[in-house]
Enzyme design. Structure first.
Site, mmCIF file in Angstrom:
data_model
loop_
_atom_site.group_PDB
_atom_site.id
_atom_site.type_symbol
_atom_site.label_atom_id
_atom_site.label_comp_id
_atom_site.label_asym_id
_atom_site.label_seq_id
_atom_site.Cartn_x
_atom_site.Cartn_y
_atom_site.Cartn_z
ATOM 1 N N ASP A 66 33.766 15.821 24.525
ATOM 2 C CA ASP A 66 33.023 16.886 25.201
ATOM 3 C C ASP A 66 33.216 18.237 24.520
ATOM 4 O O ASP A 66 34.040 18.377 23.601
ATOM 5 C CB ASP A 66 33.427 16.963 26.689
ATOM 6 C CG ASP A 66 34.918 16.713 26.914
ATOM 7 O OD1 ASP A 66 35.706 16.911 25.973
ATOM 8 O OD2 ASP A 66 35.290 16.315 28.028
ATOM 9 N N ASP A 135 40.548 16.061 39.637
ATOM 10 C CA ASP A 135 39.469 15.635 40.543
ATOM 11 C C ASP A 135 38.900 14.276 40.145
ATOM 12 O O ASP A 135 37.874 13.857 40.663
ATOM 13 C CB ASP A 135 38.359 16.697 40.607
ATOM 14 C CG ASP A 135 37.623 16.889 39.280
ATOM 15 O OD1 ASP A 135 37.967 16.191 38.291
ATOM 16 O OD2 ASP A 135 36.702 17.723 39.221
ATOM 17 N N HIS A 137 37.786 13.350 37.095
ATOM 18 C CA HIS A 137 36.796 13.269 36.004
ATOM 19 C C HIS A 137 37.389 12.607 34.759
ATOM 20 O O HIS A 137 38.591 12.718 34.504
ATOM 21 C CB HIS A 137 36.198 14.649 35.663
ATOM 22 C CG HIS A 137 37.135 15.614 35.032
ATOM 23 N ND1 HIS A 137 37.415 16.859 35.554
ATOM 24 C CD2 HIS A 137 37.865 15.556 33.890
ATOM 25 C CE1 HIS A 137 38.252 17.507 34.769
ATOM 26 N NE2 HIS A 137 38.544 16.744 33.752
ATOM 27 N N GLU A 142 32.083 14.964 36.144
ATOM 28 C CA GLU A 142 32.656 15.399 37.416
ATOM 29 C C GLU A 142 32.222 14.446 38.537
ATOM 30 O O GLU A 142 31.306 13.632 38.341
ATOM 31 C CB GLU A 142 32.188 16.831 37.713
ATOM 32 C CG GLU A 142 32.674 17.876 36.708
ATOM 33 C CD GLU A 142 34.165 18.214 36.828
ATOM 34 O OE1 GLU A 142 34.949 17.378 37.311
ATOM 35 O OE2 GLU A 142 34.546 19.341 36.427
HETATM 36 C C1 F6R Z 1 39.003 16.494 27.565
HETATM 37 C C2 F6R Z 1 38.473 15.752 28.686
HETATM 38 C C3 F6R Z 1 39.013 15.876 30.055
HETATM 39 C C4 F6R Z 1 40.526 15.984 30.111
HETATM 40 C C5 F6R Z 1 41.001 16.217 31.530
HETATM 41 C C6 F6R Z 1 42.498 16.318 31.628
HETATM 42 O O1 F6R Z 1 38.301 16.159 26.381
HETATM 43 O O2 F6R Z 1 37.532 15.045 28.496
HETATM 44 O O3 F6R Z 1 38.614 14.760 30.815
HETATM 45 O O4 F6R Z 1 41.082 14.800 29.592
HETATM 46 O O5 F6R Z 1 40.419 17.389 32.003
HETATM 47 O O6 F6R Z 1 42.912 17.472 30.966
HETATM 48 P P1 F6R Z 1 44.430 17.692 30.585
HETATM 49 O O7 F6R Z 1 44.769 16.634 29.601
HETATM 50 O O8 F6R Z 1 44.479 19.051 29.944
HETATM 51 O O9 F6R Z 1 45.199 17.571 31.845
#
Ligand code: F6R
Length: 259
Positions: A66, A135, A137, A142
């Site tokens: 992303d 959450d 995702h 989301e």
């Molecule tokens: C990042 C992504 C997100 C993160 C998620 C957890 O490329 O796709 O799904 O993996 O927001 O973020 P962290 O690892 O910072 O807790």
């Protein structure tokens, strides 16, 4: 069922997953890696640096999950910058072979389709690294995201923006929109490896692994995948009902199976 591996620390998870990636590249030097950003995958990238040795990585290709929409690619927290800093440069990958969705406003309407085509043209992702949001995702899909979704623009929840404010000066600086591989895109990867560390992820992990399969918790899409590995530390595993069974299974797993 997804395979759950409970490890003592994030560093141990990094070593385990990096070894799987090294084995993959040894089998196919043109492997396609699906790359996550955020804090979670960093121990994997660190362990990879230590494990690659003289392995030839010149054929390895990569696709980030992303990117923020409207962020300058040179901003230190754009995912283009993060992937360059954490993965491409330290591993010496060919930058032309590592793609990040294009979050620039010009052409954003077809950026998703372009990205899908590039993944298809590369033959699909062999191993997709995933983190999970508090959450639920994965990627930036989301709650409410379709399981059939492909790469497209999404609006980040306020919870995700607050979680990611630590990378910016303030929550207001966290972009509101992102472009993310869809759940359908992620499910096409041949092997999913989802990592999670810390108590803050326990509820999302339990929901994803043991809860109902529901778009309300996008991480639960992993239950639909034939080869999904969940690597968690004890704190992130705290809400798993079947934790003892997962430990027993992994302890008795034939070594030839790999992850
Ligand atoms: C990042 C992504 C997100 C993160 C998620 C957890 O490329 O796709 O799904 O993996 O927001 O973020 P962290 O690892 O910072 O807790």
């Amino acid at each position: 069922m997804a395979e759950v591996v409970i490890v003592p620390s994030a560093a141990a998870a990094g070593v385990l997953v990096a070894a799987e990636i090294v084995a993959l590249i040894r089998r196919n030097r043109e492997s396609v890696l699906g790359l996550a950003t955020g804090s979670t995958p960093l121990p994997v990238y660190e362990a990879l640096r230590a494990q690659v040795g003289d392995l030839d990585l010149s054929g390895v290709r990569g696709f980030a999950l992303d990117e923020y929409v409207g962020i300058d690619p040179s901003h230190p927290e754009s995912y283009r910058s993060v992937i360059t800093r954490e993965v491409v440069e330290p591993l010496g990958l060919n930058p032309a072979q590592v793609r990040v969705p294009d979050g620039s406003l010009a052409g954003i309407e077809h950026a998703g389709e372009d990205y899908e085509r590039a993944i298809r043209d590369a033959g699909g992702v062999d191993l997709q690294i995933l983190g999970i949001g508090t959450d639920g995702h994965i990627g930036f899909n989301e709650p409410g995201s379709s399981f059939a979704s492909l790469t497209r623009v999404k609006t980040l929840t306020q919870q995700t923006r607050a979680d990611n404010a630590r990378f910016f000066d303030s929550v207001d600086d966290v972009p509101m929109h992102c472009i993310t591989q869809g759940l359908g895109t992620i499910l096409r990867a041949r092997h999913l490896v989802l990592l999670a560390f810390g108590a803050g992820k326990a509820a999302a992990v339990a929901g994803a692994v043991e809860g109902p399969v529901t778009a309300s918790l996008p991480g639960s899409a992993i239950q639909l995948h034939p080869h999904a590995t969940i690597v968690v530390d004890e704190a992130a595993a705290a809400d798993l009902r079947l934790a003892d069974y997962y430990r027993y299974t992994f302890d008795n797993k034939p070594a030839w199976q790999g992850l």
